[in-house]
Design a protein around this motif. Sequence first.
Motif, PDB file in Angstrom:
ATOM      1  N   ARG A   1     -32.106  62.737 -67.937  1.00  0.00           N
ATOM      2  CA  ARG A   1     -32.260  61.237 -67.338  1.00  0.00           C
ATOM      3  C   ARG A   1     -32.716  60.314 -68.263  1.00  0.00           C
ATOM      4  NH1 ARG A   1     -36.723  64.007 -64.858  1.00  0.00           N
ATOM      5  NH2 ARG A   1     -38.781  63.324 -65.353  1.00  0.00           N
TER       6      ARG A   1
ATOM      7  N   TRP B   1     -27.084  61.305 -76.675  1.00  0.00           N
ATOM      8  CA  TRP B   1     -27.173  61.617 -75.445  1.00  0.00           C
ATOM      9  C   TRP B   1     -27.974  60.315 -74.576  1.00  0.00           C
ATOM     10  CZ3 TRP B   1     -29.626  64.884 -78.959  1.00  0.00           C
ATOM     11  CH2 TRP B   1     -30.974  64.550 -79.269  1.00  0.00           C
TER      12      TRP B   1
ATOM     13  N   LYS C   1     -25.429  57.709 -73.884  1.00  0.00           N
ATOM     14  CA  LYS C   1     -24.652  57.936 -72.964  1.00  0.00           C
ATOM     15  C   LYS C   1     -25.113  57.959 -71.529  1.00  0.00           C
ATOM     16  CE  LYS C   1     -21.746  62.068 -71.257  1.00  0.00           C
ATOM     17  NZ  LYS C   1     -22.340  62.233 -69.939  1.00  0.00           N
ATOM     18  N   LEU C   2     -26.168  58.294 -71.412  1.00  0.00           N
ATOM     19  CA  LEU C   2     -27.022  58.201 -69.943  1.00  0.00           C
ATOM     20  C   LEU C   2     -27.235  56.833 -69.788  1.00  0.00           C
ATOM     21  CD1 LEU C   2     -29.842  60.903 -70.555  1.00  0.00           C
ATOM     22  CD2 LEU C   2     -27.747  60.918 -68.943  1.00  0.00           C
TER      23      LEU C   2
ATOM     24  N   LYS D   1     -25.520  54.147 -70.858  1.00  0.00           N
ATOM     25  CA  LYS D   1     -24.356  53.374 -70.578  1.00  0.00           C
ATOM     26  C   LYS D   1     -23.770  53.631 -69.092  1.00  0.00           C
ATOM     27  CE  LYS D   1     -21.873  52.777 -74.930  1.00  0.00           C
ATOM     28  NZ  LYS D   1     -20.816  52.943 -75.967  1.00  0.00           N
ATOM     29  N   GLU D   2     -23.797  55.015 -68.589  1.00  0.00           N
ATOM     30  CA  GLU D   2     -23.732  55.370 -67.348  1.00  0.00           C
ATOM     31  C   GLU D   2     -24.282  54.637 -66.351  1.00  0.00           C
ATOM     32  OE1 GLU D   2     -24.449  59.605 -66.913  1.00  0.00           O
ATOM     33  OE2 GLU D   2     -22.371  59.995 -68.169  1.00  0.00           O
ATOM     34  N   LYS D   3     -25.408  54.099 -66.520  1.00  0.00           N
ATOM     35  CA  LYS D   3     -26.353  53.309 -65.780  1.00  0.00           C
ATOM     36  C   LYS D   3     -25.917  51.708 -65.887  1.00  0.00           C
ATOM     37  CE  LYS D   3     -30.229  56.311 -65.622  1.00  0.00           C
ATOM     38  NZ  LYS D   3     -30.012  56.706 -63.817  1.00  0.00           N
TER      39      LYS D   3
END
Length: 367
Positions: free
Chosen positions: A124, A142, A145-146, A148-150
């Motif tokens: 998270r 990682w 990535k996390l 960017k998803e937010k």
Amino acid sequence: MTVLISTGEASGDAVGARLLDEMRAQGFTGKAYAVGSARLRQAGAEIIADSSSWGALGVYQAVKKAPKLIAGGLGVFRWIRRNKPDLVITIDFGFMNVKVCKVAKKAGLKTFYFLPPASWRRDRAGDDLPKIADKIATQFPWSEKLLKEKGADVEWVGHPVKQIVGDSPTGERSTIAILPGSRRHEIQLNLPVMARAAQLLKEQIANREILIACAPTADKRWVQSLWSRHSDLEAIVTTDGAIEALKSAHAAIVCSGTATLEAAICKTPMVVVYALDKMMVAEAKLVKLKFDFIAQPSILLNRLVAPELFYVNATPERIAEEFLPLLTDTDKRRQQLVDFAEIDELLGPDNAITRAAEIACSMLERP
């Protein structure tokens, strides 16, 4: 143009200083202010709040630091609202710097978060970071990535420790490095057991120089006195930082923290130590604290990389027992070096600070 660089602990202060140097090299000629300490001051920043004593581990230590941290934080918030710098750069230390970003955004200022907090977590990322940071530069893929998803504008730049360490040393390395921590209470707890462990290994390390590496804010005479009360071995106390000591060291005894990652990049086999006082032990039991590893190299590879001795295991006898195999060409020493090479690759490019400086300068150029 003015920038505010906000850090919290010795490692952030060192990164902030290098970041300011890189920004200067790329053409930034404006005024730099900082929440930091000795390194940023040496780099030419005007210190608006000294954060050298703000760092703490656990609730008990945090409560002791709270009055100073709250007073300092309120002063920083007032300074931001009054002076409105062109760019606010925060480095790690989420407890304080998330609030710094929130205050800056509310004041209509541009914000850049370099090394977002807890970015080592693979499960998270902070929900509020995309809302409070116009740009984020993170040290792990990682984390990119996390975030960017937010919805964050984020870039993976690599870990700054690689650029700070530079080239790994070659040739014979003969010293023993002792790194008891950057906070005063860490040194007070860790150095005595480290010194007694060295005393137990007196015959094996008799011909090796011992370097005790502390943060620039440490009291060298106090550190020397604390060592001498627990060992009759001669040791040199240096406040020039951990990296030079690690680069010259054949092996090291290291307090858990950023220094364990520095040791890995310096290719210095180590034993990791973190001694606890009674209140810290009681707190850990109260909250039923559970974790697999305490050192960053082990956390990143999700396996034990170096011996980790904490709580009841942080004894002189156990430290000496685990340290002894690192003094010669043993399987344990060789395995650590193999794992260090894997960590080096995992941490990505070796120009993270240069890239962060490019981002900061480009943000200053944009209206």
